[in-house]
Design a protein around this motif. Structure first.
Motif, PDB file in Angstrom:
ATOM      1  N   LYS A 162      -3.499   5.206  -4.262  1.00  0.00           N
ATOM      2  CA  LYS A 162      -3.590   4.178  -5.302  1.00  0.00           C
ATOM      3  C   LYS A 162      -4.884   4.367  -6.097  1.00  0.00           C
ATOM      4  O   LYS A 162      -5.969   4.455  -5.515  1.00  0.00           O
ATOM      5  CB  LYS A 162      -3.586   2.779  -4.686  1.00  0.00           C
ATOM      6  CG  LYS A 162      -2.258   2.382  -4.080  1.00  0.00           C
ATOM      7  CD  LYS A 162      -1.194   2.177  -5.151  1.00  0.00           C
ATOM      8  CE  LYS A 162       0.152   1.828  -4.519  1.00  0.00           C
ATOM      9  NZ  LYS A 162       1.268   1.997  -5.483  1.00  0.00           N
ATOM     10  N   VAL A 163      -4.734   4.433  -7.373  1.00  0.00           N
ATOM     11  CA  VAL A 163      -5.888   4.671  -8.231  1.00  0.00           C
ATOM     12  C   VAL A 163      -5.898   3.651  -9.366  1.00  0.00           C
ATOM     13  O   VAL A 163      -4.876   3.438 -10.024  1.00  0.00           O
ATOM     14  CB  VAL A 163      -5.854   6.104  -8.817  1.00  0.00           C
ATOM     15  CG1 VAL A 163      -6.919   6.278  -9.886  1.00  0.00           C
ATOM     16  CG2 VAL A 163      -6.046   7.131  -7.714  1.00  0.00           C
ATOM     17  N   HIS A 354      -8.039  15.170  -0.805  1.00  0.00           N
ATOM     18  CA  HIS A 354      -8.204  13.858  -1.450  1.00  0.00           C
ATOM     19  C   HIS A 354      -8.200  12.762  -0.398  1.00  0.00           C
ATOM     20  O   HIS A 354      -7.435  12.816   0.565  1.00  0.00           O
ATOM     21  CB  HIS A 354      -7.060  13.602  -2.433  1.00  0.00           C
ATOM     22  CG  HIS A 354      -6.789  14.736  -3.355  1.00  0.00           C
ATOM     23  ND1 HIS A 354      -7.691  15.163  -4.301  1.00  0.00           N
ATOM     24  CD2 HIS A 354      -5.721  15.571  -3.452  1.00  0.00           C
ATOM     25  CE1 HIS A 354      -7.186  16.196  -4.960  1.00  0.00           C
ATOM     26  NE2 HIS A 354      -5.990  16.470  -4.463  1.00  0.00           N
ATOM     27  N   THR A 355      -9.010  11.767  -0.623  1.00  0.00           N
ATOM     28  CA  THR A 355      -9.009  10.603   0.257  1.00  0.00           C
ATOM     29  C   THR A 355      -7.761   9.763  -0.016  1.00  0.00           C
ATOM     30  O   THR A 355      -7.211   9.790  -1.119  1.00  0.00           O
ATOM     31  CB  THR A 355     -10.266   9.743   0.017  1.00  0.00           C
ATOM     32  OG1 THR A 355     -10.179   8.585   0.839  1.00  0.00           O
ATOM     33  CG2 THR A 355     -10.366   9.308  -1.439  1.00  0.00           C
ATOM     34  N   THR A 356      -7.326   9.054   1.012  1.00  0.00           N
ATOM     35  CA  THR A 356      -6.207   8.128   0.813  1.00  0.00           C
ATOM     36  C   THR A 356      -6.713   6.731   0.471  1.00  0.00           C
ATOM     37  O   THR A 356      -5.923   5.818   0.272  1.00  0.00           O
ATOM     38  CB  THR A 356      -5.335   8.052   2.079  1.00  0.00           C
ATOM     39  OG1 THR A 356      -6.176   7.743   3.193  1.00  0.00           O
ATOM     40  CG2 THR A 356      -4.623   9.375   2.322  1.00  0.00           C
ATOM     41  N   ASP A 357      -8.043   6.582   0.436  1.00  0.00           N
ATOM     42  CA  ASP A 357      -8.602   5.288   0.047  1.00  0.00           C
ATOM     43  C   ASP A 357      -8.228   4.960  -1.395  1.00  0.00           C
ATOM     44  O   ASP A 357      -8.066   5.854  -2.227  1.00  0.00           O
ATOM     45  CB  ASP A 357     -10.143   5.323   0.152  1.00  0.00           C
ATOM     46  CG  ASP A 357     -10.622   5.516   1.574  1.00  0.00           C
ATOM     47  OD1 ASP A 357      -9.798   5.326   2.500  1.00  0.00           O
ATOM     48  OD2 ASP A 357     -11.794   5.877   1.754  1.00  0.00           O
ATOM     49  N   ASP A 358      -8.130   3.668  -1.663  1.00  0.00           N
ATOM     50  CA  ASP A 358      -7.929   3.259  -3.052  1.00  0.00           C
ATOM     51  C   ASP A 358      -9.153   3.673  -3.870  1.00  0.00           C
ATOM     52  O   ASP A 358     -10.284   3.557  -3.406  1.00  0.00           O
ATOM     53  CB  ASP A 358      -7.753   1.732  -3.148  1.00  0.00           C
ATOM     54  CG  ASP A 358      -6.442   1.284  -2.525  1.00  0.00           C
ATOM     55  OD1 ASP A 358      -5.679   2.161  -2.059  1.00  0.00           O
ATOM     56  OD2 ASP A 358      -6.186   0.069  -2.514  1.00  0.00           O
ATOM     57  N   LEU A 359      -8.911   4.134  -5.068  1.00  0.00           N
ATOM     58  CA  LEU A 359     -10.008   4.626  -5.897  1.00  0.00           C
ATOM     59  C   LEU A 359     -10.079   3.867  -7.213  1.00  0.00           C
ATOM     60  O   LEU A 359      -9.049   3.442  -7.758  1.00  0.00           O
ATOM     61  CB  LEU A 359      -9.830   6.124  -6.177  1.00  0.00           C
ATOM     62  CG  LEU A 359      -9.938   7.055  -4.954  1.00  0.00           C
ATOM     63  CD1 LEU A 359      -9.538   8.468  -5.328  1.00  0.00           C
ATOM     64  CD2 LEU A 359     -11.363   7.016  -4.394  1.00  0.00           C
ATOM     65  N   ASP A 360     -11.294   3.730  -7.701  1.00  0.00           N
ATOM     66  CA  ASP A 360     -11.526   3.029  -8.956  1.00  0.00           C
ATOM     67  C   ASP A 360     -12.090   4.016  -9.974  1.00  0.00           C
ATOM     68  O   ASP A 360     -13.224   4.484  -9.851  1.00  0.00           O
ATOM     69  CB  ASP A 360     -12.521   1.883  -8.713  1.00  0.00           C
ATOM     70  CG  ASP A 360     -12.738   1.048  -9.969  1.00  0.00           C
ATOM     71  OD1 ASP A 360     -12.049   1.298 -10.982  1.00  0.00           O
ATOM     72  OD2 ASP A 360     -13.602   0.156  -9.916  1.00  0.00           O
TER      73      ASP A 360
END
Ligand SMILES: [Ca+2]
Ligand SMILES: [Ca+2]
Length: 419
Positions: A162-163, A354-360
């Motif tokens: 999620k970006v 790539h990280t699976t963390d949400d990114l801003d």
């Protein structure tokens, strides 16, 4: 200053990363001095129309005046132009993050150059030339970047994450030869392919005459040939030109060249996240900008390769090489040819993890050796280069150039001349 520039072949239409990585790379000593002239074409409208009137009178009085006056952007006569050669070492030898590279370019391509670039000189015929520098507002939002069903896992297409992307402006079209010519004329710019003296061209679009002069090829991808004097003005080498292709995407432009153009235009390169978000046109988890069908309504929606790559291109979509940037339907955001036609540079450094963390508003890794390019090109065939999907990606060094590699710009704020 001289530095050694490692140039990878545009390793895009290969069978996958292995072949991409095996592509021959070349070492050049290159003077990276970027020559820029401040062609101060700041003529007011009175002077402009006076000049036009003068030209018309001269033309009318000459029985031989059958073509436009010679284009000589560097000529200081009559236009108040001044030339200045920038100090060498404009771009670093070693990787820097995208932001600092862009800032360096911004310092060199100043506001006054931006203004110059948008003025009309007597060399141009605005009534005959349709501008293709328009931008559209891409609304901010959250989207799914990448995919959990990667077609080419080794490219780092996954995982899906999620970006969040804030609103920005995106060029409707790939930058055309016509628009790039304005930049070159306004700044007396010399591209890296011109400095190196060669660029990579797909064998299938070369003349027999040019092919007969080439002794070197890329073992892993023999369809890429280094062609002397191939550059944006001569896409297939010295016996080719862009006269009938002014509305086609400019190619043979390096990442460095693309940054310089976008900065001059008061724009910047999009991040990979912005590019992919824009590509998807508001749709979630679709392969292409319009959905997941290759041929919606049985029609071609992009310029890729049909037939037997690399031997026979049926050009069923109407084009065996580049197409006008206005060809094919736009996506939901009003963007044309995001996939196919020419590959497009982004500002991000290349990484496949790539990280699976949400990114801003991610901007990619802080450093690297290659830059991310997106969208595939007219050379892409599913068997060799299934990269004409929004999640697909590939990479080249920032000084790489090839006959299928172009770009478009983004911006945080719409440049004044477009509002
Ligand atoms: Ca095609
Ligand atoms: Ca494209």
């Amino acid at each position: 200053m001289k530095h050694v520039a490692r140039r990878w072949v545009a390793a895009v239409e290969s069978r996958g990363l292995d072949l991409c990585q095996l592509m021959d790379h070349m070492t050049h000593n290159s003077n990276m001095a970027l020559r820029r002239s401040r062609s101060l074409h700041r003529k007011g409208s009175i002077l402009y129309f006076s000049l036009k009137l003068f030209v018309l009178l001269v033309c009318a009085s000459s029985a031989f005046a059958t073509s436009p006056s010679p284009k000589n952007p560097g000529s200081p006569s009559g236009c108040g132009c001044t030339n200045r050669r920038e100090a060498a070492g404009d771009f670093p030898d070693t990787p820097h993050d995208s932001v600092s590279l862009a800032k360096q370019a911004a310092a060199k391509y100043s506001k006054e150059a931006n203004v110059v670039g948008q003025e009309i000189t007597e060399d141009y015929k605005p009534d005959l030339e349709k501008r293709t520098n328009q931008m559209v507002l891409i609304p901010g939002g959250v989207f799914t970047m990448g995919t959990d069903e990667p077609a080419i896992p080794q490219d780092g297409e996954g995982p899906a994450r999620k970006v969040q992307v804030k609103q920005f402006y995106m060029d409707m079209y790939e930058v055309t030869n016509a628009e790039f010519e304005r930049f070159v004329k306004a700044t007396n710019y010399t591209t890296e392919a011109e400095k190196f003296g060669d660029s990579f061209v797909f064998e299938g679009i070369l003349s027999e005459k040019v092919k007969s002069t080439i002794t070197q090829a890329v073992a892993a991808a023999p369809w890429w040939l280094p062609v002397k004097k191939a550059n944006w003005k001569h896409p297939e080498g010295p016996d080719s030109n862009i006269t009938e292709r002014m509305d086609h995407p400019v190619v043979h432009v390096s990442w460095n060249n693309a940054v310089a153009y976008c900065t001059w235009a008061g724009k910047r390169l999009p991040t990979e996240a912005e590019w992919e978000y824009a590509c998807r046109g508001g749709l979630e988890n679709r392969l292409f900008p319009w959905g997941s069908k290759l041929l919606p309504k049985g029609e071609h929606y992009m310029n890729i390769w049909q037939g037997d790559f690399p031997h026979h291109n049926t050009a069923d979509d109407g084009f065996s090489k580049t197409a006008p940037v206005t060809a094919f339907p736009s996506n939901g955001y009003g963007l044309f040819n995001m996939v196919g036609n020419a590959w497009e540079w982004t500002s991000d450094w290349w990484d496949i993890h790539h990280t699976t963390d949400d990114l801003d508003n991610p901007v990619g890794p802080p450093s690297g050796t290659d830059k991310v390019k997106k969208g595939g090109s007219y050379m892409c065939h599913k068997d060799y280069c299934y990269r004409y999907r929004c999640a697909a990606r590939s990479q080249n060094t920032p000084d790489s150039t090839a006959s299928n590699l172009g770009f478009r710009c983004a911006a945080d704020v719409l440049p004044d001349y477009l509002s």
